[in-house]
Design a protein around this motif. Structure first.
Motif, PDB file in Angstrom:
ATOM      1  N   MET A  69      30.865  56.468  47.728  1.00 33.31           N
ATOM      2  CA  MET A  69      29.496  56.812  48.148  1.00 33.31           C
ATOM      3  C   MET A  69      29.123  57.798  47.410  1.00 33.31           C
ATOM      4  N   THR A  70      27.644  57.913  47.097  1.00 31.62           N
ATOM      5  CA  THR A  70      26.739  58.988  46.549  1.00 31.62           C
ATOM      6  C   THR A  70      25.662  59.352  47.412  1.00 31.62           C
ATOM      7  N   LEU A  71      25.311  60.639  47.457  1.00 35.63           N
ATOM      8  CA  LEU A  71      24.017  61.067  48.086  1.00 35.63           C
ATOM      9  C   LEU A  71      23.497  61.786  46.924  1.00 35.63           C
ATOM     10  N   SER A  72      22.153  61.311  46.608  1.00 34.00           N
ATOM     11  CA  SER A  72      21.660  62.097  45.648  1.00 34.00           C
ATOM     12  C   SER A  72      20.042  62.515  45.888  1.00 34.00           C
ATOM     13  N   THR A  73      19.485  63.385  45.154  1.00 38.00           N
ATOM     14  CA  THR A  73      18.136  64.051  45.419  1.00 38.00           C
ATOM     15  C   THR A  73      17.447  63.972  43.908  1.00 38.00           C
ATOM     16  N   ARG A  74      16.625  63.088  43.848  1.00 43.53           N
ATOM     17  CA  ARG A  74      15.705  63.108  42.394  1.00 43.53           C
ATOM     18  C   ARG A  74      14.456  63.737  42.925  1.00 43.53           C
ATOM     19  N   PHE A  75      13.855  64.647  41.849  1.00 42.16           N
ATOM     20  CA  PHE A  75      12.626  65.350  42.129  1.00 42.16           C
ATOM     21  C   PHE A  75      11.901  65.690  40.714  1.00 42.16           C
ATOM     22  N   ALA A  76      10.799  65.873  40.984  1.00 44.60           N
ATOM     23  CA  ALA A  76       9.735  66.186  39.949  1.00 44.60           C
ATOM     24  C   ALA A  76       8.653  67.169  40.349  1.00 44.60           C
ATOM     25  N   SER A  77       8.423  68.024  39.561  1.00 47.34           N
ATOM     26  CA  SER A  77       7.179  68.894  39.869  1.00 47.34           C
ATOM     27  C   SER A  77       5.698  68.471  39.800  1.00 47.34           C
ATOM     28  N   ASP A  78       4.592  68.792  40.266  1.00 47.31           N
ATOM     29  CA  ASP A  78       3.392  68.121  39.921  1.00 47.31           C
ATOM     30  C   ASP A  78       3.087  68.340  38.351  1.00 47.31           C
ATOM     31  N   LYS A  79       1.924  67.434  38.197  1.00 45.06           N
ATOM     32  CA  LYS A  79       1.478  67.077  36.634  1.00 45.06           C
ATOM     33  C   LYS A  79      -0.053  66.932  36.806  1.00 45.06           C
ATOM     34  N   PHE A  80      -0.668  66.923  35.729  1.00 45.74           N
ATOM     35  CA  PHE A  80      -1.941  66.544  35.490  1.00 45.74           C
ATOM     36  C   PHE A  80      -2.137  64.877  35.403  1.00 45.74           C
ATOM     37  N   ALA A  81      -2.961  64.249  36.073  1.00 41.59           N
ATOM     38  CA  ALA A  81      -2.773  62.857  36.170  1.00 41.59           C
ATOM     39  C   ALA A  81      -3.260  62.381  34.524  1.00 41.59           C
ATOM     40  N   ALA A  82      -2.855  61.058  34.442  1.00 41.94           N
ATOM     41  CA  ALA A  82      -3.178  60.435  33.020  1.00 41.94           C
ATOM     42  C   ALA A  82      -4.661  60.596  32.815  1.00 41.94           C
TER      43      ALA A  82
END
Length: 277
Positions: A234-247
């Motif tokens: 079993m795995t418990l994972s957290t993926r994250f990313a900071s904010d960014k300017f839109a395309a």
């Protein structure tokens, strides 16, 4: 005295598609040559050299007629030093490329005469330096990098009268680091961490020194694993990313796209041998 391991490949590939659409009857052909050699020049030192050349031709015979062709090359030089039985360091200089594919070229910008502006292969000059540690329970790698990119292929929602299209950016540069960690807590539990930090900015052109849209400064993941039986985990994972300017926000003057955090609970079954789920 030194030992050498050499690998070379010559290949070609054809691809065609006749989709149920009057606007996509595409054909793609590519040919490539690749060679890579690895020299162990001492018990602690190794040098790797590689070269790749690839030519391509693409066309669409639908209502949006276009033909695109070209050649791109890549090469690498890497020096690796075994510092001790657990620690290895390396430095790598390379040139890499990304060829525009059929989907890229089927949605491009158009000039004032209504002719498609075909994409140029994306080329990057990269420098990487890193350290890798491998122990009985802990594995770690830290890498710093810089990448100078010409003709970066990306989507611009502002071209084609607001319908958007793929374009080649002015030159950009990415500078940052990667951190990867793995630790075996005990025979049942382990934890993994991956962190990527990058600053991506234009180095020439209209938007020089502005940040490249749609690139988050920070992203990564953390995963906790529990091996509760020989073939079950079993795995418990957290993926994250900071904010960014839109395309399309080349001026960097609009509201940023918010960052995110995603939690995943996973189950993996791995059978003795090759079969796994």
């Amino acid at each position: 005295f030194f030992s050498s391991r050499r690998r070379h490949t010559r290949c070609s590939r054809d691809w065609s598609s006749d989709v149920c659409s009057s606007d996509l009857q595409a054909h793609h052909r590519t040919q490539a040559f690749y060679i890579r050699d690895d020299w162990k020049i001492s018990s602690h030192d190794r040098v790797t050299l590689g070269y790749r050349s690839q030519s391509y031709s693409e066309s669409n015979a639908g209502t949006s007629n276009w033909v695109s062709s070209g050649t791109a090359t890549a090469h690498e030089f890497q020096y690796t030093r075994t510092i001790n039985q657990n620690l290895t360091g390396y430095v790598k200089s390379s040139q890499n490329f990304r060829l525009p594919n059929v989907d890229d070229n089927n949605s491009v910008n158009y000039d004032a005469n209504g002719s498609p502006i075909q994409l140029i292969p994306q080329v990057s000059h990269d420098l990487d330096m890193g350290l890798v540690y491998r122990g009985s329970r802990w594995r770690s790698e830290v890498r710093i990098f810089t990448s100078n990119i010409r003709h970066e292929i990306a989507f611009d929602p502002g071209v084609n009268w607001g319908y958007g299209g793929n374009i080649n950016y002015d030159p950009t540069r990415r500078v940052g680091f990667n951190l990867s960690q793995y630790y075996q807590i005990d025979k049942d539990w382990d934890v993994r961490l991956n962190l990527h930090h990058v600053k991506a900015a234009f180095t020439e052109g209209t938007y020089v020194n502005n940040l490249v849209p749609n690139v988050a400064r920070n992203n990564g993941n953390i995963q906790l694993g529990y091996q509760f039986a020989e073939a079950h985990k079993m795995t418990l994972s957290t993926r994250f990313a900071s904010d960014k300017f839109a395309a399309g926000d080349f001026l960097n003057n609009q509201s940023r796209v918010p960052g995110y955090v995603v939690e995943d609970l996973g189950y993996m079954y791995k059978k003795i041998g090759r079969a796994h789920v």
